[in-house]
Design an enzyme around this catalytic site. Structure first.
Site, mmCIF file in Angstrom:
data_model
loop_
_atom_site.group_PDB
_atom_site.id
_atom_site.type_symbol
_atom_site.label_atom_id
_atom_site.label_comp_id
_atom_site.label_asym_id
_atom_site.label_seq_id
_atom_site.Cartn_x
_atom_site.Cartn_y
_atom_site.Cartn_z
ATOM 1 N N CYS A 1 27.378 63.312 30.477
ATOM 2 C CA CYS A 1 27.892 64.495 31.313
ATOM 3 C C CYS A 1 27.467 65.708 30.582
ATOM 4 O O CYS A 1 27.731 66.076 29.409
ATOM 5 C CB CYS A 1 29.567 64.445 31.106
ATOM 6 S SG CYS A 1 30.534 65.798 31.001
ATOM 7 N N CYS B 1 29.926 68.603 29.688
ATOM 8 C CA CYS B 1 30.586 68.309 28.225
ATOM 9 C C CYS B 1 29.899 68.953 27.035
ATOM 10 O O CYS B 1 30.439 69.369 25.991
ATOM 11 C CB CYS B 1 30.660 66.732 27.958
ATOM 12 S SG CYS B 1 31.837 65.823 29.333
#
Length: 109
Positions: free
Chosen positions: A33, A36
């Site tokens: 991700c 993230c």
């Protein structure tokens, strides 16, 4: 008391989160991700700033499907602020430092 962010799994969730004496911010993330990566410094900052009254744990979603399902995590990054068995706040997606600190201030002051 530990400073910083603790990495936990489904198996540790009850002990580390539900039985914690302080509110706990659960940070759901994934290695694949991109957003993230943007959240990590903000999470670490919050861990330092609120270390006296907030516990922060991070949980990778792929190996921990039970908690992800229980807290209805649709996408990552996702944050859940939990106190005992109560969900105080639920955030999906990237939040900037100002917004995160303001949300935490509402619950911790």
């Amino acid at each position: 008391m530990s400073k910083g962010v603790i990495t936990i799994t489904d198996a540790e969730f009850e002990t580390e989160v539900l039985k914690a004496e302080q509110p706990v911010l659960v940070y759901f993330w994934a290695s694949w991700c991109g957003p993230c990566q943007l959240m990590s410094p903000v999470i670490n900052l919050a861990a330092t700033k609120y270390s006296d009254r907030l516990k922060i744990v991070k949980m990778e979603i792929d190996p921990n499907p039970l908690t992800v399902k229980q807290y209805q995590v649709e996408g990552v990054p996702a944050l859940r602020l939990v106190k005992g068995d109560k969900l105080l706040e639920s955030i999906e997606g990237v939040v900037n430092k100002v917004k995160l600190l303001s949300i935490l201030d509402q619950h911790l002051n």
